[in-house]
Design an enzyme around this catalytic site. Structure first.
Site, PDB file in Angstrom:
ATOM      1  N   GLY A  11       0.837  -5.814  -9.564  1.00 55.05           N
ATOM      2  CA  GLY A  11       0.870  -6.669  -8.377  1.00 55.05           C
ATOM      3  C   GLY A  11       2.224  -7.223  -7.989  1.00 55.05           C
ATOM      4  O   GLY A  11       2.291  -8.255  -7.314  1.00 55.05           O
ATOM      5  N   SER A  12       3.302  -6.527  -8.356  1.00 49.10           N
ATOM      6  CA  SER A  12       4.611  -7.090  -7.977  1.00 49.10           C
ATOM      7  C   SER A  12       4.836  -7.042  -6.461  1.00 49.10           C
ATOM      8  O   SER A  12       5.487  -7.921  -5.902  1.00 49.10           O
ATOM      9  CB  SER A  12       5.755  -6.397  -8.727  1.00 49.10           C
ATOM     10  OG  SER A  12       5.946  -5.088  -8.248  1.00 49.10           O
ATOM     11  N   LEU A  89      -4.606   2.518  -5.799  1.00 52.88           N
ATOM     12  CA  LEU A  89      -4.611   3.935  -6.169  1.00 52.88           C
ATOM     13  C   LEU A  89      -5.828   4.713  -5.688  1.00 52.88           C
ATOM     14  O   LEU A  89      -5.973   5.887  -6.000  1.00 52.88           O
ATOM     15  CB  LEU A  89      -4.468   4.069  -7.687  1.00 52.88           C
ATOM     16  CG  LEU A  89      -3.171   3.488  -8.258  1.00 52.88           C
ATOM     17  CD1 LEU A  89      -3.125   3.691  -9.766  1.00 52.88           C
ATOM     18  CD2 LEU A  89      -1.948   4.091  -7.595  1.00 52.88           C
ATOM     19  N   HIS A 108       4.778   3.254  -0.390  1.00 51.32           N
ATOM     20  CA  HIS A 108       4.860   4.416  -1.272  1.00 51.32           C
ATOM     21  C   HIS A 108       6.276   4.459  -1.872  1.00 51.32           C
ATOM     22  O   HIS A 108       7.248   4.278  -1.157  1.00 51.32           O
ATOM     23  CB  HIS A 108       4.575   5.694  -0.471  1.00 51.32           C
ATOM     24  CG  HIS A 108       4.565   6.916  -1.327  1.00 51.32           C
ATOM     25  ND1 HIS A 108       3.501   7.236  -2.149  1.00 51.32           N
ATOM     26  CD2 HIS A 108       5.502   7.869  -1.525  1.00 51.32           C
ATOM     27  CE1 HIS A 108       3.789   8.349  -2.813  1.00 51.32           C
ATOM     28  NE2 HIS A 108       4.994   8.755  -2.449  1.00 51.32           N
ATOM     29  N   GLU A 178      11.106  -1.719  -2.328  1.00 51.19           N
ATOM     30  CA  GLU A 178       9.701  -1.906  -1.918  1.00 51.19           C
ATOM     31  C   GLU A 178       9.468  -3.387  -1.603  1.00 51.19           C
ATOM     32  O   GLU A 178       8.882  -3.743  -0.581  1.00 51.19           O
ATOM     33  CB  GLU A 178       8.738  -1.491  -3.032  1.00 51.19           C
ATOM     34  CG  GLU A 178       8.709  -0.011  -3.325  1.00 51.19           C
ATOM     35  CD  GLU A 178       7.680   0.320  -4.404  1.00 51.19           C
ATOM     36  OE1 GLU A 178       6.561  -0.206  -4.356  1.00 51.19           O
ATOM     37  OE2 GLU A 178       8.004   1.110  -5.304  1.00 51.19           O
TER      38      GLU A 178
HETATM   39  C1  GRF Z   1       4.557   0.570  -6.448  1.00 55.29           C
HETATM   40  O1  GRF Z   1       5.576   1.416  -6.871  1.00 55.29           O
HETATM   41  C2  GRF Z   1       3.948   1.063  -5.160  1.00 55.29           C
HETATM   42  O2  GRF Z   1       4.852   1.677  -4.327  1.00 55.29           O
HETATM   43  C3  GRF Z   1       2.972   2.073  -5.656  1.00 55.29           C
HETATM   44  O3  GRF Z   1       2.442   1.503  -6.818  1.00 55.29           O
HETATM   45  C4  GRF Z   1       3.388   0.610  -7.398  1.00 55.29           C
HETATM   46  C5  GRF Z   1       2.700  -0.721  -7.520  1.00 55.29           C
HETATM   47  O4  GRF Z   1       3.466  -1.665  -8.171  1.00 55.29           O
HETATM   48  N1  GRF Z   1       2.077   2.491  -4.616  1.00 55.29           N
HETATM   49  P1  GRF Z   1       3.013  -3.182  -8.160  1.00 55.29           P
HETATM   50  O5  GRF Z   1       1.585  -3.248  -8.675  1.00 55.29           O
HETATM   51  O6  GRF Z   1       3.111  -3.696  -6.752  1.00 55.29           O
HETATM   52  O7  GRF Z   1       3.950  -3.872  -9.088  1.00 55.29           O
END
Ligand code: GRF
Length: 204
Positions: A11-12, A89, A108, A178
């Site tokens: 969940g970052s 996912l 992504h 991201e």
């Molecule tokens: C991220 O790299 C996002 O792009 C991908 O899954 C990862 C999730 O990371 N779809 P987080 O759970 O938000 O830390």
């Protein structure tokens, strides 16, 4: 604007959205967090912020239709206007994609349309980028349609691929961008600055 965040993992990106709201970069509220995994870190983040959090998985339902109906009901209850897929996912059920047409965004961890599609998530993406010899990777925010990683691209930011990169070091560099661009894309939506047609989307 009420945002519903879907997340399967730590969940970052969800946290980055909450930080952007705290810093008033993003004028919005996360009204619901949905996870298909009962042990997702994202559920814990939601609980610590007193955000309604829901563990909802298709496995709990007889079929996709029933799952979609339950999801839509919860989204309505929490008045979700925009959905942010922050490391989610699973494929979004067709009924939900139709109901939220052009109002679902995904982040992504590569420069789409390369290195996307079914099975391209997490370390698989970064391994494929390194194996290809590409000199740039990055993050992409796109609108979600009924196929994995295929909807109109809204925002991208590139990062260099370094000679000694491992999937982990590249993932960390991409993750930083991201966290930068996902809140910006959501901000554009909340400010009504997104223009789109079937193939592409732009921020005004
Ligand atoms: C991220 O790299 C996002 O792009 C991908 O899954 C990862 C999730 O990371 N779809 P987080 O759970 O938000 O830390």
């Amino acid at each position: 604007m009420n945002i519903g965040v879907f997340a399967s993992g730590r969940g970052s990106n969800f946290q980055a959205i909450l930080d952007a709201i705290d810093r008033r970069v993003l004028t919005a509220r996360v009204s619901l967090l949905v996870s298909n995994k009962s042990d997702a870190g994202a559920l814990e983040i939601a609980r610590t912020h007193a955000i309604p959090a829901l563990h909802l998985s298709q496995k709990q339902f007889p079929d996709e239709q029933a799952f979609a109906a339950a999801l839509l009901q919860r989204l309505r209850e929490h008045e979700v206007q925009l959905i942010a897929l922050a490391g989610y996912l699973k494929k979004i059920p067709t009924l939900v994609v139709r109901e939220y047409k052009n109002r679902i965004l995904n982040i992504h961890p590569a420069l789409l349309p390369a290195f996307g599609g079914h099975g391209m998530y997490g370390h698989y993406v970064h391994e494929a980028v390194l194996a290809s010899g590409a000199k740039l990777s990055g993050a992409t925010v796109h609108l979600v349609d009924e196929e994995y990683d295929r909807g109109p691209i809204l925002l991208q930011k590139a990062v260099p691929v370094e000679r000694d990169d491992t999937p982990e070091s590249l993932a960390a560099r991409v993750l930083r961008v991201e966290h930068e661009i996902f809140p910006l894309a959501l901000k554009a939506f909340t400010e009504n600055k997104v223009l789109f047609n079937e193939r592409s989307a732009w921020i005004q």
